[in-house]
Motif scaffolding. Sequence first.
Motif: not given
Length: 429
Positions: A344-348
């Motif tokens: 996944g994308d932690i920033r998003a």
Amino acid sequence: MPTLTELHEQRGRLVTQAREALTEIDANTDAARTAELEQRHDNFMKDLDKADAAIAREERMVAAEKAEAERRERMRPNGGDREVRSHDGNDAGEDTDEGRSQTEYRDAFYAMMAQGGDVSGLEREQRERLRRGYVENRTQTAGTPAAGGYTVPRQLASRIIEVMKDWGPMYDPTVTDEMVTSGGNPYDLPTNDDTAKSTAGLAEGNDLTDDGSGDLVFGMATLSAFVFATPWVKLSFELLQDSAFNVEEFLARKIGERCGRGANAKLTIGSGVNEPQGIVPASALGVTAVGQGAIVADELINLQHSVNQAYRRSPQCRWQFADTTLAAIRKLKDGQGNFLWQLGDIRANAPDVILGKPYSVNDDVPAMAAGARSVLFGDHSRYTVRKVGSPLIGTVRERFWPKVGMAGIIRYDGRLLDQAAVKHLKQAA
């Protein structure tokens, strides 16, 4: 110990009595009576001196307590502790009357803990704060509270709930459906599965079908309120004295982990007899794996598509399995050589996914073994967890003196209201 007001009233009575003794003495009073009245006057004046001394001490004490309270108020972090989860999202903090009341109660509670559970060494304001309490958790049980017991502040209960959510996904309202009730009476919920019903063609001039086949069929599911409790946690008074400012974190972690461990297990694999019906036994069969201790990619794809796409569109549609199963799934690839597991994308704020859907690791789901239901997939919002209030934390001093005993009690139930919403993969027998 008399209050300052009572001391002033006592002093006023002594002054009046001393004056009355002198007023009785006149020219016609004989020597014996005069000596008696003078002695009485002197005794009143001695008591008056004692009262003046007591008033002076009490006034100094009041001034010192006020100065100390003002010092604590100045030293208290401004907005650093904003535990508002139990306020239903209201932006209430330390700068509100309720926030200050909560902080004062918590300070008094831990001052009592630092005294080994003895309230006699507390300031009068702290004792009064403990007597008044912050919330009425002391009266939420049906029976009489234990003699000398105190209720841990509500903030601790909130932190315990957070620990329980972190420990297991089945107690987390972002994973399952949450129902919070103030009482524990049986709660009936109507159920209906209309997925098999649709429409049929109608020729020109024909009447609509009127044979009752289109009627809705309802069922009934009942959510109870089962009680679960931790054993007593006995803490030495030395630990309470030496760890006065860390005891809240310590208790929240230990009691919360025990409550979370038990709740997650029952909501995952509970039998439904005198306990919640766990999501694993309640789920429907989606796919039977070929292997007893292994899974292949096609089986996960088939499991995903065994759940109707109406459920797959739900924001709470996800996978659930044990950590050892996740380790096996992360090694699987599709026909083009792509891993089924994607980072996944932690920033998003995007989670890791498997075949495009998020997952929850739950070690109470059976691991891969012969006949085990090792993988769940579906809309977890169709599993309802009924919670009765917040966890109750009790503290008893006399029973374990000089230790302090603490234990937690929670009430909950859980049920999958729509069996078609969540399906499982079953390993070969």
